[in-house]
Design a protein around this motif. Structure first.
Motif: not given
Length: 169
Positions: A51-53, A62-65, A79-82
């Motif tokens: 996600s940092s990229g 929203l993404v899946f890293d 970025w917050k972890d869900l």
């Protein structure tokens, strides 16, 4: 071919109506850009290698890293972890080695320059997630990065490839 037809339908719907229903025929809310049916299926978020990229993310992304197997939301410019559990797993072999297509985008609403795969452009409408009662029991083979609204617990549920995490009040 089905994907092309779906993209054309979503795009046309966005141009003419700015509301889209997938897996259902009646919209629940006039305040939604997109709504999903509730047939024990969820919304699978885009997989990113890190996600940092992501360049210039906007709040609400929203993404899946796959670097740490977590569902993440970009909130308050961080970025917050869900995903509560950090032991997620995902077979990324289907996407490994593929190049991103920066121009690939479906826009619902008034198009802007915001990047993303599916961009809901309206500033006065929301997305209604697929609604599933007890997704941890009723979705047989969830994909890593899946997200639904649990109608039983009345919470957001995200799957990191191993376990479900539930977010409530």
């Amino acid at each position: 071919m089905k994907k092309i037809v779906l993209i054309i339908i979503i795009t046309a719907s966005g141009i003419f109506n700015a509301q889209v229903a997938l897996g259902k025929t009646v919209l629940e809310s006039t305040s939604s850009s997109i709504e999903f049916g509730s047939e024990n299926r969820g919304l699978v978020l885009p997989w990113v290698t890190n996600s940092s990229g992501i360049q210039n993310p906007v709040n609400g992304t929203l993404v899946f890293d796959t670097s740490d197997m977590k569902v993440k939301v970009y909130q308050n410019n961080l970025w917050k972890d869900l995903s509560v559990d950090t032991t997620g797993t995902a077979d990324t072999s289907l996407q490994d080695g593929l190049a991103d297509q920066p121009d690939a985008k479906v826009s619902v609403g008034t198009p802007s320059s915001v990047s993303g795969i599916l961009v809901l452009e309206d500033n006065n409408k929301a997305m209604i997630l697929p609604k599933v009662a007890s997704p941890h029991l009723n979705i047989i083979s969830p994909a890593a990065g899946m997200m639904v609204y649990d109608t039983q617990k009345k919470q957001l549920a995200v799957f990191n490839g191993t376990v479900w995490s539930f977010w409530g009040e």
